[in-house]
Enzyme design. Structure first.
Site, mmCIF file in Angstrom:
data_model
loop_
_atom_site.group_PDB
_atom_site.id
_atom_site.type_symbol
_atom_site.label_atom_id
_atom_site.label_comp_id
_atom_site.label_asym_id
_atom_site.label_seq_id
_atom_site.Cartn_x
_atom_site.Cartn_y
_atom_site.Cartn_z
ATOM 1 N N CYS A 119 0.846 -1.196 0.000
ATOM 2 C CA CYS A 119 0.000 0.000 0.000
ATOM 3 C C CYS A 119 0.884 1.249 0.000
ATOM 4 C CB CYS A 119 -0.991 -0.027 1.165
ATOM 5 S SG CYS A 119 -2.344 1.175 0.967
ATOM 6 N N HIS A 141 -3.768 -4.716 -0.310
ATOM 7 C CA HIS A 141 -3.380 -5.296 0.971
ATOM 8 C C HIS A 141 -3.466 -6.811 0.910
ATOM 9 C CE1 HIS A 141 -3.141 -1.689 3.579
ATOM 10 N NE2 HIS A 141 -4.041 -1.185 2.755
ATOM 11 N N GLU A 167 -2.655 -8.865 3.139
ATOM 12 C CA GLU A 167 -3.086 -9.355 4.456
ATOM 13 C C GLU A 167 -4.582 -9.203 4.676
ATOM 14 O OE1 GLU A 167 -2.429 -4.970 5.182
ATOM 15 O OE2 GLU A 167 -1.604 -6.521 3.884
#
Length: 202
Positions: free
Chosen positions: A79, A184, A186
């Site tokens: 990001c 992202h 994650e």
């Protein structure tokens, strides 16, 4: 050991939890020695470029981060962390980045249709444009999670994936051992975990 850079800006817990889910040991650190002794480095980031760059450079972590990347250690920016890899950003002024990938960061408002909302928030599919170790376990059209108002603009040879948000925006980049994901991983379910697994193997 994978070092997650802690410079006061980043989604550290989610990242650490994602690596734990794939059986990888990580260390959240603000110690330059940990960067030097790690096998891989993750540079996270959320918020504004100027603030993040100032914190990164004032922390004393920018120089060892650049050194380790120049010596061939795999580095993944996520990001805002990806945006910091570039030469500079034009987010509310002009600000220097780490200059690990030639290019700059500019508002997506300049290129997307006027009726598209800023920031781009939510799931969108990836179009893989160049081979990259980050996508060794990925598939064309995988959906990942974005939150951003700015995008990297660089030579197409560095762009490994794009996403369509009224215009083709840079979603992922690679320059040698330096990788970047605008989205992202994650927060991107199994598709994101597959990318983190792949990064652990580059």
């Amino acid at each position: 050991m994978i070092a997650i850079v802690n410079y006061g800006v980043g989604n550290l817990f989610s990242l650490a939890s994602s690596f734990a889910a794939i059986g990888q040991h990580v260390k959240i650190t603000s110690d330059s020695n940990d960067l030097r002794h790690s096998e891989r480095i993750i540079l996270p980031g959320v918020g504004a470029f100027e603030d993040a760059a100032r914190k990164l450079f004032s922390s004393g972590l920018a120089e060892p981060l650049i050194d380790e990347a120049h010596h061939g250690k795999p580095l993944l920016g996520i990001c805002l962390g990806m945006q910091l890899l570039f030469t500079k950003s034009y987010e509310f002024g002009e600000h220097d980045g780490l200059n690990l990938i030639p290019g700059d960061v500019r508002p997506i408002r300049d290129v997307i249709p006027a009726d598209f909302k800023i920031p781009q928030i939510g799931w969108n599919s990836l179009h893989i444009t160049n081979s990259s170790g980050l996508f060794a376990n990925s598939h064309e059209g995988d959906y990942v999670y974005f939150v951003h108002s700015y995008s990297a603009f660089c030579d197409s040879g560095y762009i490994t994936a794009t996403t369509d948000y009224g215009a083709e925006l840079t979603a992922a980049v690679q320059f040698g051992n330096v990788y970047g994901a605008q989205f992202h991983p994650e927060k991107s379910g199994n598709a994101g975990l597959n990318m983190l697994r792949a990064f652990c193997e580059v």
